[in-house]
Write a protein that holds these residues in place. Structure first.
Motif, PDB file in Angstrom:
ATOM      1  N   HIS A  36      85.845 146.479 116.685  1.00  0.00           N
ATOM      2  CA  HIS A  36      86.410 145.977 117.929  1.00  0.00           C
ATOM      3  C   HIS A  36      85.250 145.592 118.853  1.00  0.00           C
ATOM      4  O   HIS A  36      84.190 146.225 118.824  1.00  0.00           O
ATOM      5  CB  HIS A  36      87.260 147.045 118.617  1.00  0.00           C
ATOM      6  CG  HIS A  36      88.439 147.486 117.805  1.00  0.00           C
ATOM      7  ND1 HIS A  36      89.729 147.088 118.100  1.00  0.00           N
ATOM      8  CD2 HIS A  36      88.536 148.300 116.710  1.00  0.00           C
ATOM      9  CE1 HIS A  36      90.561 147.642 117.224  1.00  0.00           C
ATOM     10  NE2 HIS A  36      89.859 148.377 116.378  1.00  0.00           N
ATOM     11  N   VAL A  37      85.465 144.585 119.671  1.00  0.00           N
ATOM     12  CA  VAL A  37      84.471 144.162 120.659  1.00  0.00           C
ATOM     13  C   VAL A  37      85.140 144.123 122.023  1.00  0.00           C
ATOM     14  O   VAL A  37      86.251 143.578 122.166  1.00  0.00           O
ATOM     15  CB  VAL A  37      83.892 142.773 120.329  1.00  0.00           C
ATOM     16  CG1 VAL A  37      82.978 142.291 121.459  1.00  0.00           C
ATOM     17  CG2 VAL A  37      83.124 142.806 119.009  1.00  0.00           C
ATOM     18  N   ALA A  38      84.484 144.701 123.028  1.00  0.00           N
ATOM     19  CA  ALA A  38      84.891 144.534 124.427  1.00  0.00           C
ATOM     20  C   ALA A  38      83.918 143.552 125.053  1.00  0.00           C
ATOM     21  O   ALA A  38      82.696 143.747 124.972  1.00  0.00           O
ATOM     22  CB  ALA A  38      84.869 145.868 125.156  1.00  0.00           C
ATOM     23  N   ALA A  39      84.430 142.501 125.660  1.00  0.00           N
ATOM     24  CA  ALA A  39      83.574 141.444 126.195  1.00  0.00           C
ATOM     25  C   ALA A  39      84.290 140.725 127.337  1.00  0.00           C
ATOM     26  O   ALA A  39      85.523 140.749 127.416  1.00  0.00           O
ATOM     27  CB  ALA A  39      83.215 140.447 125.094  1.00  0.00           C
ATOM     28  N   PRO A  40      83.528 140.047 128.219  1.00  0.00           N
ATOM     29  CA  PRO A  40      84.166 139.295 129.300  1.00  0.00           C
ATOM     30  C   PRO A  40      85.060 138.185 128.764  1.00  0.00           C
ATOM     31  O   PRO A  40      84.780 137.578 127.725  1.00  0.00           O
ATOM     32  CB  PRO A  40      82.968 138.707 130.065  1.00  0.00           C
ATOM     33  CG  PRO A  40      81.819 139.605 129.732  1.00  0.00           C
ATOM     34  CD  PRO A  40      82.058 140.035 128.313  1.00  0.00           C
ATOM     35  N   SER A  41      86.119 137.905 129.471  1.00  0.00           N
ATOM     36  CA  SER A  41      87.006 136.803 129.116  1.00  0.00           C
ATOM     37  C   SER A  41      86.332 135.470 129.452  1.00  0.00           C
ATOM     38  O   SER A  41      85.782 135.305 130.540  1.00  0.00           O
ATOM     39  CB  SER A  41      88.319 136.913 129.881  1.00  0.00           C
ATOM     40  OG  SER A  41      89.067 135.720 129.754  1.00  0.00           O
TER      41      SER A  41
END
Length: 381
Positions: A36-41
């Motif tokens: 999973h990656v959390a990143a800015p939209s």
């Protein structure tokens, strides 16, 4: 393993840190991990999407007023959002790629939940000064503050890495944090092949102050018949376009802007020489890619570039600001196909120590190790 990567820049953005995060995520997923990656939209709205086999959790973002293609997350929104992502994903390990807003939020959430945490540093203050509009007289103080901030965030991690020994030395010297070198790594095979244009020099990267493309333009102007291809975009684009016209070489410079991966590979393959005049490279993925394409490299003798360029073997180093020396090196290589071939072969040999598989091996080993030790202090990679 279930792995959550925190990236403050990720596809569709094009820069070294984003591309490393993409390759790491895809490579780990390809080895059977749940990634999973959390990143800015990139659009502003939060949501969940896909990047191949990787789930990408987008954090709400806002347009940055001084950079048309750059978006930022606000700490008071990103903190709760990243904590919620961690709660939903329940990863075995978190790996943050920066100490900025998304990385900061995930690091805090990981520490609060006793989730094993790895941090990788791609940051130098010089890379942000132009974007943040920091006046020159304040930059020394701003750099000291920025490094203290890095320590505050990465000090939570069970293990810290940076891409090269020089990057590790910089990080440790500025923050006191223990760290280990793990190359960003590349899939070298994809860059091989193609026919060169013997008059062509290539630069790939952001068109921002620390990349010093103005020095490259001035050097090319001193080499009759030399052509320059520039791949990338940034805040100095307009100024450097005007400089090329002032130097009388506008017809010898091709500005490609951002290009597809396929077009980028083609640009590496057709150039005769790759040049990296930047002074703030903690590794320089684009230099590795050019080397994988079998190209000699002329690069600034600054930061981590000497780890890649061995003078006389696969290219040359020049003192930043010495335009005449840069022009001499470029002219000599463009005039000598035999030396280009010999140096290109050496470039491929050096790249063999920076394979993506070796990078994935190193991080897999590190994830397993931190996931089975108490979160009480840094673990050597």
């Amino acid at each position: 393993m279930r792995i959550l990567l925190g990236a403050d820049t990720f596809a569709p953005y094009v820069n070294g840190a984003a591309r490393f995060a993409e390759r790491l995520a895809a490579g780990l997923a390809g080895r059977g991990h749940e990634v999973h990656v959390a990143a800015p939209s990139p659009t502003g709205a939060a949501g969940v999407g896909r990047f191949g086999d990787v789930a990408v959790h987008r954090v709400r973002s806002h347009r940055y007023p001084w950079h048309e293609s750059f978006r930022v997350c606000l700490p008071w929104e990103a903190g709760p959002a990243t904590a919620e992502i961690l709660r939903r994903v329940r990863p075995d390990v978190v790996h943050v790629q920066a100490h900025f807003v998304v990385g900061r939020g995930l690091a805090a959430a990981a520490a609060a939940s006793a989730t094993p945490l790895v941090a990788t540093n791609h940051f130098m203050p010089e890379n942000l000064f132009a974007h943040a509009r920091v006046p020159r007289f304040l930059r020394s103080a701003a750099a000291r503050w920025a490094w203290r901030d890095v320590r505050a965030v990465f000090g939570r991690a069970d293990a810290v890495t940076a891409p090269t020994p020089r990057a590790v030395a910089l990080l440790t010297g500025a923050t006191g944090l223990a760290a280990s070198a793990v190359s960003c790594g590349i899939d070298a095979a994809r860059y091989a092949g193609g026919d060169e244009r013997p008059d062509t020099v290539l630069f790939v990267g952001r068109l921002d102050q620390e990349k010093r493309v103005d020095e490259l333009l001035r050097a090319v102007a001193r080499v009759p018949g030399a052509r320059l291809e520039v791949v990338g975009d940034g805040t100095e684009r307009g100024a450097w376009h005007r400089l090329a016209a002032e130097l009388g070489i506008a017809d010898r410079v091709v500005w490609h802007g951002f290009v597809s991966e396929e077009d980028l590979v083609a640009a590496y393959r057709r150039c005769a020489v790759f040049c990296m005049p930047g002074i703030a490279e903690l590794q320089s993925l684009v230099t590795l890619e050019a080397m994988a394409a079998g190209k000699p490299v002329v690069a600034a003798d600054a930061m981590a570039l000497p780890h890649l360029v061995r003078p006389g073997r696969n290219g040359w180093l020049f003192a930043p600001g010495d335009v005449e020396a840069l022009a001499v090196r470029l002219a000599a290589l463009l005039a000598d196909a035999g030396t280009r071939r010999r140096m290109g072969t050496a470039s491929r040999e050096i790249v063999a120590g920076h394979t993506l598989d070796a990078t994935l091996d190193a991080f897999e080993d590190l994830y397993v190790r931190v996931a089975h030790v108490p979160s009480a202090g840094p673990v050597a990679a």
